[in-house]
Motif scaffolding. Structure first.
Motif, PDB file in Angstrom:
ATOM      1  N   THR A 268       0.837  -1.203   0.000  1.00  0.00           N
ATOM      2  CA  THR A 268       0.000   0.000   0.000  1.00  0.00           C
ATOM      3  C   THR A 268       0.861   1.237   0.000  1.00  0.00           C
ATOM      4  N   VAL A 269       0.500   2.195  -0.856  1.00  0.00           N
ATOM      5  CA  VAL A 269       1.204   3.458  -0.888  1.00  0.00           C
ATOM      6  C   VAL A 269       0.210   4.583  -0.585  1.00  0.00           C
ATOM      7  N   PHE A 270       0.628   5.496   0.296  1.00  0.00           N
ATOM      8  CA  PHE A 270      -0.153   6.680   0.634  1.00  0.00           C
ATOM      9  C   PHE A 270       0.524   7.875  -0.029  1.00  0.00           C
ATOM     10  N   ILE A 271      -0.250   8.680  -0.745  1.00  0.00           N
ATOM     11  CA  ILE A 271       0.283   9.831  -1.471  1.00  0.00           C
ATOM     12  C   ILE A 271      -0.547  11.045  -1.108  1.00  0.00           C
ATOM     13  N   CYS A 272       0.129  12.172  -0.824  1.00  0.00           N
ATOM     14  CA  CYS A 272      -0.593  13.369  -0.400  1.00  0.00           C
ATOM     15  C   CYS A 272       0.172  14.617  -0.790  1.00  0.00           C
ATOM     16  N   GLY A 273      -0.538  15.598  -1.333  1.00  0.00           N
ATOM     17  CA  GLY A 273       0.062  16.902  -1.546  1.00  0.00           C
ATOM     18  C   GLY A 273       0.435  17.527  -0.215  1.00  0.00           C
ATOM     19  N   ARG A 274       1.635  18.049  -0.108  1.00  0.00           N
ATOM     20  CA  ARG A 274       2.066  18.598   1.173  1.00  0.00           C
ATOM     21  C   ARG A 274       1.194  19.758   1.621  1.00  0.00           C
ATOM     22  N   GLN A 275       0.626  20.498   0.680  1.00  0.00           N
ATOM     23  CA  GLN A 275      -0.249  21.621   1.010  1.00  0.00           C
ATOM     24  C   GLN A 275      -1.727  21.272   0.859  1.00  0.00           C
ATOM     25  N   ASP A 276      -2.057  19.993   0.927  1.00  0.00           N
ATOM     26  CA  ASP A 276      -3.454  19.576   0.868  1.00  0.00           C
ATOM     27  C   ASP A 276      -4.174  20.075   2.116  1.00  0.00           C
ATOM     28  N   LEU A 277      -5.150  20.960   1.934  1.00  0.00           N
ATOM     29  CA  LEU A 277      -5.900  21.512   3.056  1.00  0.00           C
ATOM     30  C   LEU A 277      -7.114  20.664   3.408  1.00  0.00           C
ATOM     31  N   TRP A 278      -7.549  19.819   2.502  1.00  0.00           N
ATOM     32  CA  TRP A 278      -8.732  18.988   2.732  1.00  0.00           C
ATOM     33  C   TRP A 278      -8.389  17.697   3.451  1.00  0.00           C
ATOM     34  N   SER A 279      -7.368  17.039   2.967  1.00  0.00           N
ATOM     35  CA  SER A 279      -6.934  15.761   3.546  1.00  0.00           C
ATOM     36  C   SER A 279      -5.445  15.883   3.849  1.00  0.00           C
ATOM     37  N   PRO A 280      -5.113  16.493   4.956  1.00  0.00           N
ATOM     38  CA  PRO A 280      -3.720  16.889   5.209  1.00  0.00           C
ATOM     39  C   PRO A 280      -2.766  15.713   5.364  1.00  0.00           C
ATOM     40  N   LEU A 281      -1.501  16.035   5.225  1.00  0.00           N
ATOM     41  CA  LEU A 281      -0.453  15.025   5.329  1.00  0.00           C
ATOM     42  C   LEU A 281      -0.507  14.309   6.673  1.00  0.00           C
ATOM     43  N   SER A 282      -0.852  15.023   7.727  1.00  0.00           N
ATOM     44  CA  SER A 282      -0.925  14.403   9.049  1.00  0.00           C
ATOM     45  C   SER A 282      -1.929  13.251   9.084  1.00  0.00           C
ATOM     46  N   ARG A 283      -2.990  13.366   8.329  1.00  0.00           N
ATOM     47  CA  ARG A 283      -3.981  12.284   8.269  1.00  0.00           C
ATOM     48  C   ARG A 283      -3.386  11.052   7.592  1.00  0.00           C
ATOM     49  N   HIS A 284      -2.591  11.270   6.580  1.00  0.00           N
ATOM     50  CA  HIS A 284      -1.966  10.151   5.894  1.00  0.00           C
ATOM     51  C   HIS A 284      -0.875   9.509   6.760  1.00  0.00           C
ATOM     52  N   GLU A 285      -0.215  10.317   7.559  1.00  0.00           N
ATOM     53  CA  GLU A 285       0.739   9.766   8.528  1.00  0.00           C
ATOM     54  C   GLU A 285       0.020   8.868   9.523  1.00  0.00           C
ATOM     55  N   ALA A 286      -1.180   9.285   9.947  1.00  0.00           N
ATOM     56  CA  ALA A 286      -1.970   8.455  10.861  1.00  0.00           C
ATOM     57  C   ALA A 286      -2.408   7.158  10.190  1.00  0.00           C
ATOM     58  N   MET A 287      -2.752   7.235   8.904  1.00  0.00           N
ATOM     59  CA  MET A 287      -3.147   6.034   8.174  1.00  0.00           C
ATOM     60  C   MET A 287      -1.984   5.059   8.059  1.00  0.00           C
ATOM     61  N   LEU A 288      -0.799   5.599   7.784  1.00  0.00           N
ATOM     62  CA  LEU A 288       0.387   4.752   7.690  1.00  0.00           C
ATOM     63  C   LEU A 288       0.654   4.031   9.006  1.00  0.00           C
ATOM     64  N   LYS A 289       0.465   4.722  10.118  1.00  0.00           N
ATOM     65  CA  LYS A 289       0.702   4.117  11.427  1.00  0.00           C
ATOM     66  C   LYS A 289      -0.297   3.006  11.718  1.00  0.00           C
ATOM     67  N   LEU A 290      -1.514   3.130  11.175  1.00  0.00           N
ATOM     68  CA  LEU A 290      -2.525   2.100  11.402  1.00  0.00           C
ATOM     69  C   LEU A 290      -2.235   0.828  10.610  1.00  0.00           C
ATOM     70  N   ALA A 291      -1.592   0.971   9.472  1.00  0.00           N
ATOM     71  CA  ALA A 291      -1.301  -0.183   8.629  1.00  0.00           C
ATOM     72  C   ALA A 291      -0.247  -1.078   9.281  1.00  0.00           C
TER      73      ALA A 291
END
Length: 239
Positions: free
Chosen positions: A181-204
């Motif tokens: 699984t790969v998580f990809i996020c724009g660093r300046q994404d205001l809708w789905s911020p990078l911190s949310r993807h970091e949390a998703m990575l930790k759950l995996a």
């Protein structure tokens, strides 16, 4: 000759234009299919349509924004059919209860009212500026996003809002992932911020996932930085 089968899921009010650059760049590696959710009004219903209409028995799966939530629901329903998973600029948590939930609903309903009274493009001009990096405002890219929004209807917008307001909690899906699984996020994404993807990575589970931040990029990463996204997906398909 294409050796992989790739299913691509667009986000809220998006269509295959979101994936145009990736389909072209990845064509030497994969044949691809873009799902269309039309006026379906549940994440589960969208996932079931993907499973019913995808022309491949087993496939790699990439979802952007709302499409990422649908992708996780596909994994929940039929993990044996998903060879790899890519989640871009998305989220996993359900709508919270209380005032925050009401505030989200009110904002979405206000945008729907604009779409119904003034048209989809007028709504997009209010809604879409937060979707991109500031450098991409008032550019042909932004016009292309408005064009895409205008191809949708208020009825489809209402259905997809309904789906998102009732979105399921994908935490158990992330915790049980068994495919690369790969998580990809724009660093300046205001809708789905990078911190949310970091949390998703930790759950995996360990060693299952990896995270990539796309620099100078907002929520619409596949269109804003197509080469960067395509490069990541190419390595993901080749792994």
């Amino acid at each position: 000759m294409a050796i992989e089968q790739l299913v691509l899921l667009p986000g809220l009010l998006c269509d295959d234009a979101v994936w145009t650059e990736q389909r072209a760049a990845l064509a030497p590696q994969a044949e691809s299919f873009v799902a269309d959710f039309n006026d379906l009004d549940s994440i589960k219903g969208m996932a079931e349509k993907v499973l019913d209409t995808a022309p491949y028995k087993v496939f790699s799966l990439a979802g952007h924004s709302m499409g990422g939530r649908v992708a996780m629901e596909v994994v929940r329903l039929a993990p044996q059919r998903v060879r790899r998973l890519a989640l871009l600029d998305t989220g996993f948590e359900p709508r919270v209860a209380g005032q925050a939930a009401q505030a989200e609903r009110d904002k979405r309903m206000a945008l729907l009212a604009v779409a119904q009274k003034q048209g989809m493009r007028a709504m997009g001009k209010l809604w879409a500026p937060g979707m991109v990096h500031p450098d991409h405002l008032a550019t042909p890219l932004f016009d292309a996003i408005l064009d895409m929004i205008e191809r949708r209807t208020p009825k489809q917008f209402e259905a997809q809002i309904t789906a998102l307001l009732a979105r399921p909690d994908a935490t158990p899906v992330l915790q049980s992932l068994a495919c690369p699984t790969v998580f990809i996020c724009g660093r300046q994404d205001l809708w789905s911020p990078l911190s949310r993807h970091e949390a998703m990575l930790k759950l995996a589970p360990p060693q299952v996932g990896e995270l990539h931040a796309i620099e100078d990029c907002g929520h619409m990463s596949t269109m804003e930085k197509p080469q960067a996204v395509s490069g990541i997906l190419a390595k993901w398909l080749a792994a």
